[in-house]
Design a protein around this motif. Structure first.
Motif, short mmCIF file in Angstrom:
data_model
loop_
_atom_site.label_atom_id
_atom_site.label_comp_id
_atom_site.label_asym_id
_atom_site.label_seq_id
_atom_site.Cartn_x
_atom_site.Cartn_y
_atom_site.Cartn_z
N GLY A 185 0.81 -1.21 0.00
CA GLY A 185 0.00 0.00 0.00
C GLY A 185 0.84 1.26 0.00
N ALA A 186 0.28 2.32 0.53
CA ALA A 186 0.96 3.61 0.52
C ALA A 186 0.58 4.39 1.77
CB ALA A 186 0.58 4.40 -0.75
N VAL A 187 1.12 5.58 1.87
CA VAL A 187 0.81 6.48 2.98
C VAL A 187 0.46 7.85 2.40
CG1 VAL A 187 2.30 5.26 4.62
CG2 VAL A 187 3.23 7.15 3.25
N PRO A 188 -0.25 8.68 3.15
CA PRO A 188 -0.60 10.01 2.63
C PRO A 188 0.65 10.82 2.28
CG PRO A 188 -1.89 9.51 4.58
CD PRO A 188 -0.84 8.43 4.47
N ASN A 189 0.57 11.54 1.19
CA ASN A 189 1.65 12.43 0.77
C ASN A 189 1.24 13.86 1.05
OD1 ASN A 189 3.76 13.77 -0.43
ND2 ASN A 189 3.67 12.66 -2.36
N PHE A 190 1.86 14.45 2.07
CA PHE A 190 1.51 15.83 2.46
C PHE A 190 2.34 16.87 1.72
CE2 PHE A 190 0.41 13.28 6.30
CZ PHE A 190 -0.95 13.54 6.31
N PHE A 191 3.25 16.42 0.86
CA PHE A 191 4.06 17.31 0.03
C PHE A 191 4.74 18.41 0.86
CE2 PHE A 191 0.75 15.57 -2.74
CZ PHE A 191 1.52 15.03 -3.75
N ASN A 192 5.19 18.03 2.05
CA ASN A 192 5.91 18.96 2.94
C ASN A 192 5.09 20.18 3.33
OD1 ASN A 192 8.34 17.35 2.91
ND2 ASN A 192 8.78 18.16 0.87
#
Length: 413
Positions: free
Chosen positions: A107-114
């Motif tokens: 799966g994956a994790v949320p990407n908050f883009f810093n």
């Protein structure tokens, strides 16, 4: 070493669960490891968060799925590390397992883009835990606002893709139909839903006509759109947009994208866009032999080289295709490049309204017909008869009576 299997599958999502099931049916010994004891139907998490359906409609015990497949063992454990070259997996408890072939569908994790504050204050929507936590927060905010003469509830949804649109639409319809009925019309008038995206439209993968229909429909049910502007900061009391606009909110929902988790760091696999693994056309990892990477953990292409989206249907088909290739590996056969059957895209906007582009030719649908199509497709994709019945009953009850389908227990803070 504790045990050796023909195949180890890490992850019980669409891709991992499908691969393990297909291999088990072929008599292959499989160890399926997941941190949760259940398979979750991610496309409907937003409906859990907005009390449209209950958790039991989208979560099915993995052991129930594999109860008739004696060759598949289900292990509930957190995977700490894996060694791609040696095909070993080590759990957080220190147990190590080895297989001839390793399937990584983590799966994956949320990407908050810093984005400043997003990791701390935003509510992602990628797991059952995320959905129940958000639902609990929304209930808390409504209860608190109901006890104050001037109490307000403002929700900000970040991301104009399908998850963001569906979440914002469901929340706005709750404000329109549920809050007046179970709280008061006065409180409903003080509730607001905002949808923010740095792209100047919604549903970027859809046609312009369907994008315009979606924006009009969202506006009609009360969603305030902030498009073409990104989020520069998330705080406990709201968000600040890149143009300086401040939107007060104690519930910021993050539907702004995903990335691969930290588990790939030091694994020996080269990471590509979004931290995912750029797999070969046959779904194997490029750096080692005997390792497949599937689902949201992979950047996949079809047999023509076309990049595939991070969709449940892609993951499900990839899991089935990978199982065929793995069976060929184990029996001296040849792998085949993944041939994806494009079913198109769908997004729910609200009761009686959805948009869809069906098949490779992208036949456009909108309105009630797309809404019914969305219901039927998602009902068919749900795992398990009981889950289908529960979802269908919840939809009928909710869309007819505007009543919440579940009770949220606990508090988010």
């Amino acid at each position: 070493m504790d045990d050796t299997y023909q195949v180890i599958v890490v992850g019980g999502g669409f891709a991992g669960m499908t691969a393990a099931k297909e291999l088990g049916r072929k008599g292959v010994s499989v160890l399926l490891i997941d941190s949760n004891s259940y398979h979750q139907f991610q496309p409907l998490l937003y409906q859990v968060a907005t009390s449209q359906i209950g958790v039991s409609a989208i979560a099915r015990p993995l052991r129930s799925i594999f109860r008739r497949l004696s060759r598949v063992r289900v292990l509930t454990a957190d995977v700490a590390t894996f060694d791609a070259a040696n095909h070993t997996v080590t759990t957080a408890d220190g147990d190590t397992f080895r297989a001839e072939i390793l399937v990584l569908a983590v799966g994956a994790v949320p990407n908050f883009f810093n984005t400043a504050g997003a990791d701390e204050y935003a509510f992602p929507l990628y797991s059952v835990t995320d959905a129940t936590r958000l639902g609990s927060k929304l209930t808390q905010l409504l209860d608190e606002a109901d006890g104050e003469p001037a109490g307000t509830v403002d929700v900000v949804v970040v991301g104009g893709g399908p998850t963001g649109v569906e979440t914002a639409g469901a929340m706005a319809e709750n404000v329109k139909f549920v809050v007046p009925k179970f709280y008061s019309p006065e409180l409903a008038a003080r509730c607001h839903v905002h949808l923010v995206d740095m792209i100047p439209t919604v549903l970027n993968a859809f046609s312009t006509n369907l994008q315009e229909y979606t924006k009009k429909r969202l506006n009609k049910i009360g969603v305030q759109l902030h498009l073409g502007v990104g989020v520069s900061e998330v705080r406990a009391d709201g968000v600040t947009l890149a143009d300086g606009t401040v939107i007060p909110s104690r519930a910021v929902v993050w539907a702004g994208g995903l990335k691969a988790g930290e588990i790939f760091a030091g694994s020996g696999l080269t990471q590509g866009r979004g931290g995912r693994i750029d797999v070969r056309p046959d779904l194997t990892a490029p750096d080692v032999e005997g390792v497949y990477v599937l689902g949201d953990a992979a950047n996949m292409t079809d047999s023509t080289g076309t990049k595939l989206p991070q969709l449940g249907s892609v993951a499900q088909q990839a899991g089935k295709w990978a199982a065929r290739n793995i069976y060929a590996d184990l029996n001296g056969g040849e792998r085949r490049p993944f041939e994806y059957f494009d079913k198109g895209y769908m997004a729910m906007i609200g009761r009686g309204a959805a948009v869809a582009e069906i098949g490779r030719k992208r036949i456009p649908l909108q309105g009630p017909f797309a809404f019914v199509s969305w219901l039927l497709v998602h009902l068919a994709l749900l795992s398990g008869f009981q889950q289908k019945v529960r979802a269908l009953f919840s939809w009928l009850n909710g869309y007819v009576t505007h009543s919440p389908a579940q009770v949220v227990v606990g508090r988010p803070e």
